[in-house]
Design a protein around this motif. Structure first.
Motif, PDB file in Angstrom:
ATOM      1  N   ALA A   1       0.808  -1.215   0.000  1.00  0.00           N
ATOM      2  CA  ALA A   1       0.000   0.000   0.000  1.00  0.00           C
ATOM      3  C   ALA A   1       0.844   1.270   0.000  1.00  0.00           C
ATOM      4  CB  ALA A   1      -0.929  -0.005   1.206  1.00  0.00           C
ATOM      5  N   GLY A   2       0.322   2.297  -0.669  1.00  0.00           N
ATOM      6  CA  GLY A   2       1.009   3.567  -0.764  1.00  0.00           C
ATOM      7  C   GLY A   2       1.634   3.813  -2.110  1.00  0.00           C
ATOM      8  N   ALA A   3       1.703   2.785  -2.975  1.00  0.00           N
ATOM      9  CA  ALA A   3       2.322   2.924  -4.292  1.00  0.00           C
ATOM     10  C   ALA A   3       1.613   3.997  -5.115  1.00  0.00           C
ATOM     11  CB  ALA A   3       2.290   1.584  -5.030  1.00  0.00           C
ATOM     12  N   ASN A   4       2.401   4.780  -5.846  1.00  0.00           N
ATOM     13  CA  ASN A   4       1.819   5.896  -6.606  1.00  0.00           C
ATOM     14  C   ASN A   4       2.379   5.944  -8.021  1.00  0.00           C
ATOM     15  OD1 ASN A   4       1.218   8.625  -7.564  1.00  0.00           O
ATOM     16  ND2 ASN A   4       0.513   9.033  -5.489  1.00  0.00           N
ATOM     17  N   GLY A   5       3.516   6.621  -8.209  1.00  0.00           N
ATOM     18  CA  GLY A   5       4.130   6.690  -9.537  1.00  0.00           C
ATOM     19  C   GLY A   5       5.080   5.529  -9.750  1.00  0.00           C
ATOM     20  N   ILE A   6       5.189   5.082 -11.001  1.00  0.00           N
ATOM     21  CA  ILE A   6       6.029   3.925 -11.292  1.00  0.00           C
ATOM     22  C   ILE A   6       6.637   4.053 -12.682  1.00  0.00           C
ATOM     23  CG2 ILE A   6       4.072   2.564 -12.174  1.00  0.00           C
ATOM     24  CD1 ILE A   6       5.383   0.092 -10.830  1.00  0.00           C
ATOM     25  N   GLU A   7       7.871   3.577 -12.820  1.00  0.00           N
ATOM     26  CA  GLU A   7       8.517   3.471 -14.134  1.00  0.00           C
ATOM     27  C   GLU A   7       9.461   2.274 -14.103  1.00  0.00           C
ATOM     28  OE1 GLU A   7      10.748   6.017 -17.635  1.00  0.00           O
ATOM     29  OE2 GLU A   7       9.708   7.046 -16.001  1.00  0.00           O
ATOM     30  N   VAL A   8       9.654   1.668 -15.270  1.00  0.00           N
ATOM     31  CA  VAL A   8      10.549   0.521 -15.392  1.00  0.00           C
ATOM     32  C   VAL A   8      11.608   0.857 -16.430  1.00  0.00           C
ATOM     33  CG1 VAL A   8      10.733  -1.950 -15.842  1.00  0.00           C
ATOM     34  CG2 VAL A   8       8.603  -1.020 -14.901  1.00  0.00           C
ATOM     35  N   ARG A   9      12.879   0.676 -16.052  1.00  0.00           N
ATOM     36  CA  ARG A   9      13.971   0.942 -16.997  1.00  0.00           C
ATOM     37  C   ARG A   9      15.127  -0.011 -16.719  1.00  0.00           C
ATOM     38  NH1 ARG A   9      15.399   4.987 -20.469  1.00  0.00           N
ATOM     39  NH2 ARG A   9      13.601   6.225 -19.819  1.00  0.00           N
ATOM     40  N   ASP A  10      15.591  -0.686 -17.776  1.00  0.00           N
ATOM     41  CA  ASP A  10      16.751  -1.570 -17.684  1.00  0.00           C
ATOM     42  C   ASP A  10      16.611  -2.610 -16.577  1.00  0.00           C
ATOM     43  OD1 ASP A  10      17.942  -0.126 -19.766  1.00  0.00           O
ATOM     44  OD2 ASP A  10      18.873   1.284 -18.383  1.00  0.00           O
ATOM     45  N   GLY A  11      15.428  -3.188 -16.476  1.00  0.00           N
ATOM     46  CA  GLY A  11      15.213  -4.245 -15.501  1.00  0.00           C
ATOM     47  C   GLY A  11      15.008  -3.790 -14.074  1.00  0.00           C
ATOM     48  N   ILE A  12      14.874  -2.477 -13.862  1.00  0.00           N
ATOM     49  CA  ILE A  12      14.671  -1.929 -12.523  1.00  0.00           C
ATOM     50  C   ILE A  12      13.333  -1.193 -12.479  1.00  0.00           C
ATOM     51  CG2 ILE A  12      15.542  -0.361 -10.752  1.00  0.00           C
ATOM     52  CD1 ILE A  12      17.317  -2.769 -11.148  1.00  0.00           C
ATOM     53  N   VAL A  13      12.579  -1.430 -11.415  1.00  0.00           N
ATOM     54  CA  VAL A  13      11.326  -0.706 -11.188  1.00  0.00           C
ATOM     55  C   VAL A  13      11.611   0.455 -10.235  1.00  0.00           C
ATOM     56  CG1 VAL A  13       8.969  -0.834 -10.282  1.00  0.00           C
ATOM     57  CG2 VAL A  13       9.953  -2.798 -11.484  1.00  0.00           C
ATOM     58  N   TYR A  14      11.169   1.652 -10.624  1.00  0.00           N
ATOM     59  CA  TYR A  14      11.278   2.836  -9.776  1.00  0.00           C
ATOM     60  C   TYR A  14       9.874   3.200  -9.312  1.00  0.00           C
ATOM     61  CZ  TYR A  14      15.941   3.158 -11.784  1.00  0.00           C
ATOM     62  OH  TYR A  14      17.223   2.884 -12.166  1.00  0.00           O
ATOM     63  N   LEU A  15       9.738   3.505  -8.018  1.00  0.00           N
ATOM     64  CA  LEU A  15       8.408   3.659  -7.443  1.00  0.00           C
ATOM     65  C   LEU A  15       8.394   4.777  -6.410  1.00  0.00           C
ATOM     66  CD1 LEU A  15       5.540   2.180  -7.190  1.00  0.00           C
ATOM     67  CD2 LEU A  15       6.542   1.054  -5.180  1.00  0.00           C
ATOM     68  N   THR A  16       7.317   5.575  -6.426  1.00  0.00           N
ATOM     69  CA  THR A  16       7.064   6.485  -5.314  1.00  0.00           C
ATOM     70  C   THR A  16       6.012   5.849  -4.419  1.00  0.00           C
ATOM     71  OG1 THR A  16       5.352   7.716  -6.532  1.00  0.00           O
ATOM     72  CG2 THR A  16       7.610   8.549  -6.645  1.00  0.00           C
ATOM     73  N   SER A  17       6.140   6.082  -3.121  1.00  0.00           N
ATOM     74  CA  SER A  17       5.226   5.480  -2.159  1.00  0.00           C
ATOM     75  C   SER A  17       4.928   6.478  -1.048  1.00  0.00           C
ATOM     76  CB  SER A  17       5.835   4.206  -1.568  1.00  0.00           C
ATOM     77  OG  SER A  17       4.979   3.639  -0.605  1.00  0.00           O
ATOM     78  N   ASN A  18       3.690   6.504  -0.601  1.00  0.00           N
ATOM     79  CA  ASN A  18       3.289   7.476   0.416  1.00  0.00           C
ATOM     80  C   ASN A  18       2.626   6.808   1.614  1.00  0.00           C
ATOM     81  OD1 ASN A  18       3.980  10.146  -0.899  1.00  0.00           O
ATOM     82  ND2 ASN A  18       2.769   9.170  -2.509  1.00  0.00           N
ATOM     83  N   ALA A  19       3.230   5.693   2.016  1.00  0.00           N
ATOM     84  CA  ALA A  19       2.772   5.004   3.219  1.00  0.00           C
ATOM     85  C   ALA A  19       3.982   4.345   3.864  1.00  0.00           C
ATOM     86  CB  ALA A  19       1.721   3.955   2.884  1.00  0.00           C
TER      87      ALA A  19
END
Length: 308
Positions: free
Chosen positions: A188-206
């Protein structure tokens, strides 16, 4: 399929403010700040789409299609809008509480729907449609999600949906959910997400608010915290919304306090390159390195020029 008739909008800004208030309770030391540091040059911003009706024209997300048209999620109008290169509105597509807009590997546009607390009763998901059609008609690609928000494709065409209520959801190309992977991904808390070169980048607010993290696609349980963002108020964390990863691997995060934060994952350095009005999302301008567009809570779209 058209995903529903518009209903009375939930006041998303009030909901966000409530999240901040709750998240601040019980914090001890303040999170890492994203203030200017050596080598982080301020960016310049100008308005390319003017704000409309307050709240009603909130621009939740922005994205380009293959033809270079700009698409804007108008979450409280229950529609996504298409603009040409001159800023002229050329189409509107009915989507209930639209969130992220992403161009798929098949050339179709994929839009998260149900980006609202109401999805606890009326589940959301993702619709798709032909962005080149004169009158695009959305059809459901995947459904059954609670408060889906962000979305990103990997190079294999797999879709990752960031659900604020439940976490990151992996959706196969055929529209089925990889439940085993999803169970290991952040919650829970996941917001923005991007995937690049096998890595997931995520913003979270919880736990805590304003966290930016990364993890390998193949090992979602191996998480690295890139930054915990703070607002301009001492000791108060920021709300991290959508994010962008540029070709050099630099992460840019739009925040509720109006900051565009630059994070270098290789060293963890974070700094603010722009302080302006509250921003919701950020996208690279095709063919123009160092130029971004950002959606805003007032409904306008900003053009941002980064300085190398």
């Amino acid at each position: 399929m058209s995903v529903s008739k518009p209903r009375r909008p939930i006041r998303h800004g009030w909901f966000t403010a409530a999240l901040i208030a709750v998240a601040c309770i019980g914090f001890g030391a303040p999170p890492a700040s994203a203030e200017p540091v050596a080598g982080c040059v301020p960016a310049a911003a100008s308005t390319v789409l003017s704000p409309g009706v307050p709240l009603l024209d909130w621009s939740e997300n922005v994205a380009y299609d293959a033809a270079g048209n700009l698409w804007v999620s108008r979450i409280y109008r229950n529609e996504v809008q298409r603009y040409d290169g001159s800023g002229r509105l050329t189409a509107t597509v009915p989507v209930e509480f639209p969130g992220a807009v992403r161009l798929g590997p098949d050339g179709l546009l994929y839009v998260v729907y149900g980006a609202s607390p109401t999805s606890a009763i009326r589940p959301g998901g993702v619709v798709r449609f032909d962005p080149a059609a004169a009158t695009p008609r959305p059809e459901v690609f995947v459904s059954g999600f609670t408060f889906p928000n962000g979305a990103a494709f990997d190079t294999d065409g797999v879709l990752y949906v960031a659900s604020t209520a439940t976490g990151v959801i992996k959706v196969r190309r055929d529209g089925t959910v990889d439940a085993e992977w999803t169970a290991r991904a952040p919650g829970a808390g996941a917001n923005g997400i991007e995937v690049r070169d096998g890595i997931v980048y995520l913003t979270s607010n919880a736990g805590p608010l304003g966290r930016v993290m990364s993890f390998p696609v193949d090992a979602p349980e191996r998480r690295t915290v890139l930054a915990d963002l703070s607002s301009s108020l001492p000791g108060v964390p920021d709300f991290a919304d959508d994010l962008l990863v540029d070709p050099d691997g630099i992460v840019y995060v739009a925040t509720l306090s109006g900051k565009l934060v630059r994070i270098d994952p290789r060293g963890g350095a974070a700094c603010t390159v722009l302080s302006t009005e509250p921003m919701t999302s950020v996208v690279a301008v095709p063919g123009k390195p160092g130029e971004l567009l950002a959606g805003t809570e007032r409904g306008g779209v900003l053009h941002i020029r980064l300085v190398p």
